[in-house]
Structure formats: C-alpha cells, structure tokens
Scaffold this active site. Structure first.
Site, PDB file in Angstrom:
ATOM      1  CE  LYS A  45      -3.485  -1.219  -0.457  1.00  0.00           C
ATOM      2  NZ  LYS A  45      -3.945  -2.037  -1.625  1.00  0.00           N
ATOM      3  CG  HIS A 100       4.591  -6.184  -1.285  1.00  0.00           C
ATOM      4  ND1 HIS A 100       4.603  -4.856  -1.618  1.00  0.00           N
ATOM      5  CD2 HIS A 100       3.385  -6.669  -1.710  1.00  0.00           C
ATOM      6  CE1 HIS A 100       3.460  -4.549  -2.225  1.00  0.00           C
ATOM      7  NE2 HIS A 100       2.721  -5.626  -2.302  1.00  0.00           N
ATOM      8  CB  SER A 130      -3.898   2.512   1.892  1.00  0.00           C
ATOM      9  OG  SER A 130      -4.069   1.944   0.634  1.00  0.00           O
TER      10      SER A 130
HETATM   11  S1  PPS Z   1      -0.614  -3.048  -3.140  1.00  0.00           S
HETATM   12  O1  PPS Z   1      -1.863  -3.809  -2.767  1.00  0.00           O
HETATM   13  O2  PPS Z   1       0.441  -3.222  -2.141  1.00  0.00           O
HETATM   14  O3  PPS Z   1      -0.165  -3.367  -4.483  1.00  0.00           O
HETATM   15  O4  PPS Z   1      -1.077  -1.528  -3.091  1.00  0.00           O
HETATM   16  P1  PPS Z   1      -0.227  -0.300  -3.647  1.00  0.00           P
HETATM   17  O5  PPS Z   1      -0.408  -0.212  -5.099  1.00  0.00           O
HETATM   18  O6  PPS Z   1       1.151  -0.354  -3.091  1.00  0.00           O
HETATM   19  O7  PPS Z   1      -0.938   0.928  -2.931  1.00  0.00           O
HETATM   20  C1  PPS Z   1      -2.261   1.312  -3.232  1.00  0.00           C
HETATM   21  C2  PPS Z   1      -2.362   2.788  -2.886  1.00  0.00           C
HETATM   22  O8  PPS Z   1      -1.682   3.555  -3.902  1.00  0.00           O
HETATM   23  C3  PPS Z   1      -2.603   4.498  -4.433  1.00  0.00           C
HETATM   24  N1  PPS Z   1      -2.292   4.833  -5.829  1.00  0.00           N
HETATM   25  C4  PPS Z   1      -2.084   6.099  -6.260  1.00  0.00           C
HETATM   26  N2  PPS Z   1      -2.043   7.262  -5.586  1.00  0.00           N
HETATM   27  C5  PPS Z   1      -1.845   8.398  -6.315  1.00  0.00           C
HETATM   28  N3  PPS Z   1      -1.683   8.418  -7.656  1.00  0.00           N
HETATM   29  C6  PPS Z   1      -1.708   7.260  -8.372  1.00  0.00           C
HETATM   30  N4  PPS Z   1      -1.558   7.299  -9.686  1.00  0.00           N
HETATM   31  C7  PPS Z   1      -1.904   6.021  -7.656  1.00  0.00           C
HETATM   32  N5  PPS Z   1      -1.990   4.714  -8.027  1.00  0.00           N
HETATM   33  C8  PPS Z   1      -2.229   4.018  -6.898  1.00  0.00           C
HETATM   34  C9  PPS Z   1      -3.952   3.810  -4.274  1.00  0.00           C
HETATM   35  O9  PPS Z   1      -5.014   4.701  -4.439  1.00  0.00           O
HETATM   36  C10 PPS Z   1      -3.802   3.263  -2.851  1.00  0.00           C
HETATM   37  O10 PPS Z   1      -3.839   4.288  -1.868  1.00  0.00           O
HETATM   38  P2  PPS Z   1      -5.193   4.749  -1.117  1.00  0.00           P
HETATM   39  O11 PPS Z   1      -4.718   5.657  -0.002  1.00  0.00           O
HETATM   40  O12 PPS Z   1      -5.861   3.530  -0.598  1.00  0.00           O
HETATM   41  O13 PPS Z   1      -5.995   5.496  -2.139  1.00  0.00           O
END
Ligand code: PPS
Length: 284
Positions: A45, A100, A130
């Site tokens: 996340k 991860h 998240s």
């Molecule tokens: S995972 O399950 O570990 O693969 O999740 P991960 O992709 O690491 O994290 C998901 C969060 O990243 C946010 N996200 C973004 N934020 C801003 N801009 C872009 N382009 C973007 N892409 C993914 C996603 O919304 C999750 O955060 P939260 O706070 O839940 O919205």
C-alpha cells in the site's frame, strides 16, 4: 498456513496464499537476475501499482502500449507470486518487477548482480489506512475488524509482509550503494514530473520533457483509475469487491487524519518512533 488458510508463513512473514505457494517462492529465490533488471520494492500500500504503471513507460521511452494492453500483474509481476513464475520468461528487457519482500529474501542472484532497486516509502499512517480499506474489500485477506483492532495487528506486524518498520530497516541496511534509489509516495503526489526526472536519470532513460509530460499525464490518479489494465477491475469480484472500496481509493496524502483519534495517533507514532530510533533516516 494460518488458521483461516489465507496466509502462509515464509521466513516468519505472513504471505497471502491466493498468490503465493512454496513453489512460486522457491522459483523466486532461484530466479536468475539480470544486470538490467529493475525492482520496485515497497511495503504493501505504498505505491506498488503506481510503479507498475510508471516503470514500463520510463524504461520504454513513453510508449503507452503495454500499460494499455497488459494487466499490471503480468506487465510488472510481483516477485514470488504464481503469476511471476508464469510470465517472467516473456518480459521484455529491461525487465521490471515489483516486490514486497525484505532485502534478504530477494533472489540469491540479485546480490551479485547489478540490478537496480527503487524503494518507495509512504507515511505509515496512510499505509495503514489504505491497508485497512483493502482488507475490507479483498476476500483473500482476513477481515480487518475495527480500525483499532487492525491498528494493533499492524503495529504488531501480524499482517501480510510483517512490520512496516522491519521492512524499512531491511532496505536501509544493505550493500547496494548507488544501485538503490529512495523515493516517497508523498514526493510523487506532490511533484510527479520531478519524480519521473529522478527515475529517468537513475535508470539512464534520458527522457525528454515531452515524454515526461506524457507519462505524468497517463499516470495521474484520475487516469489510472479508469485504466482497466491497472485498476484491478479485471479481478473477479469474489476476490476483490471494488464496490466496497475501489483499489485506487483516494490517492492522497494525509487521509489518516480522517481515521485516527488523537489517542490512536499518539500511540501509533510512539511505537513507530521507538522502533525507528537510532535509524539514520527520516520518513514521510
Ligand atoms: S498493493 O496492494 O500493495 O499493491 O497496493 P499499492 O499499489 O502499493 O498501494 C495502493 C495505494 O496507492 C494508491 N495509488 C495512487 N495514488 C496516487 N496516484 C496514483 N496514480 C496512484 N496509483 C495508486 C492507491 O489509491 C492506494 O492508496 P489509497 O490511499 O488507498 O488510495
């Protein structure tokens, strides 16, 4: 295997059984890393999916074809997953992967290679928020319980991939020299173009401003949210129920303020600060 069957124990870490097996993890341990490989490493996340979108574009000079036609888990697979064992032979060079895993669990051949690492950190309070919402919508993870119950588990490291602090420390104590670039989720939200320039320079991509602009435009939250190759809408609903919470949920900095009580914030910070004491690093 955990009592729910949703997790397996791998070197002391809980990993979701929906995508990991002993065989897929053993494949990753023995994976033959190439000098040109690039690993984006994150605690869950922290911006993994974002990196799965950005990396192919930075490595291929901004050609949108792969990010518009290949699901993110096939395009930039998670190291150690069943998928990765299936697709790694077919990845274009230079290959991009996400992980991860802590430093010491990367493939054995990684350590003697020249492969590069981009380590993405995110404020742990936002990571936890998240993750809390993710646990509510992903049926392959244990129910998070209340926010307080989930916080207790998160701080104890009784969640997938263990403690946030241990993950960070493992990726600070290494011998990678200039093979690793540290970047934060917050920096990417604040100035994506600047972050792309840093990535381009680190990876030797030499991207023009025009290409940086194209990548930034494609990888903004709004556009990624509508890209079915990246927003997880291709995952069956019984595994991820996007009606409960979208995978690309808010994409902002500081959402923790809408979730933590002052007491929870104080306790969370005290635990994290104590575990990070003596570490010569700041974090968002
Ligand atoms: S995972 O399950 O570990 O693969 O999740 P991960 O992709 O690491 O994290 C998901 C969060 O990243 C946010 N996200 C973004 N934020 C801003 N801009 C872009 N382009 C973007 N892409 C993914 C996603 O919304 C999750 O955060 P939260 O706070 O839940 O919205």
């Amino acid at each position: 295997m955990s009592s729910s069957g949703r997790y397996m124990l791998y070197h002391g870490l809980l990993l979701p059984t929906v995508v990991h097996t002993e065989q897929s993890l053993s494949y990753a341990r023995d994976f033959s890393v190439q000098d040109t490989d690039v690993f984006a490493v994150t605690y869950p996340k922290s911006g993994t999916t974002w990196m799965q979108e950005i990396l192919p574009l930075v490595l291929n000079g901004g050609d949108l074809t792969p990010v518009l036609t290949i699901p993110n888990w096939d395009r930039v697979p998670w190291l150690g997953t069943i998928k990765m064992a299936r697709v790694s032979e077919h990845l274009p060079s230079p290959r991009a992967l996400v992980s991860h895993l802590p430093y010491h669990l990367l493939p054995r051949s990684f350590h003697s290679s020249k492969a590069k690492v981009i380590y993405v950190t995110r404020n742990p309070k936002d990571v936890m928020v998240s993750s809390f919402h993710f646990h509510k919508m992903a049926s392959f993870l244990d129910d998070p319980g209340t926010f307080q119950e989930f916080m207790d588990k998160f701080l104890a490291g009784e969640v997938m991939f263990g403690k946030w602090t241990e993950h960070l420390k493992s990726w600070r104590h290494h011998e990678l020299g200039d093979r690793i670039l540290y970047i934060t989720y917050e920096e990417m939200v604040q100035d994506l173009r600047g972050a792309l320039r840093r990535l381009s320079s680190f990876l030797g991509s030499n991207l023009s401003e025009e290409v940086i602009e194209r990548i930034a435009e494609h990888c903004c939250f709004k556009n990624m949210k509508t890209n079915c190759m990246s927003n997880h809408s291709l995952v069956p609903q019984d595994l991820m129920d996007l009606d409960k919470s979208p995978f690309l949920r808010k994409g902002v900095v500081g959402d923790w303020k809408n979730h933590f009580s002052p007491e929870q914030e104080a306790r969370f910070s005290a635990v994290i600060d104590a575990e990070m004491e003596g570490e010569a690093c700041s974090f968002p």
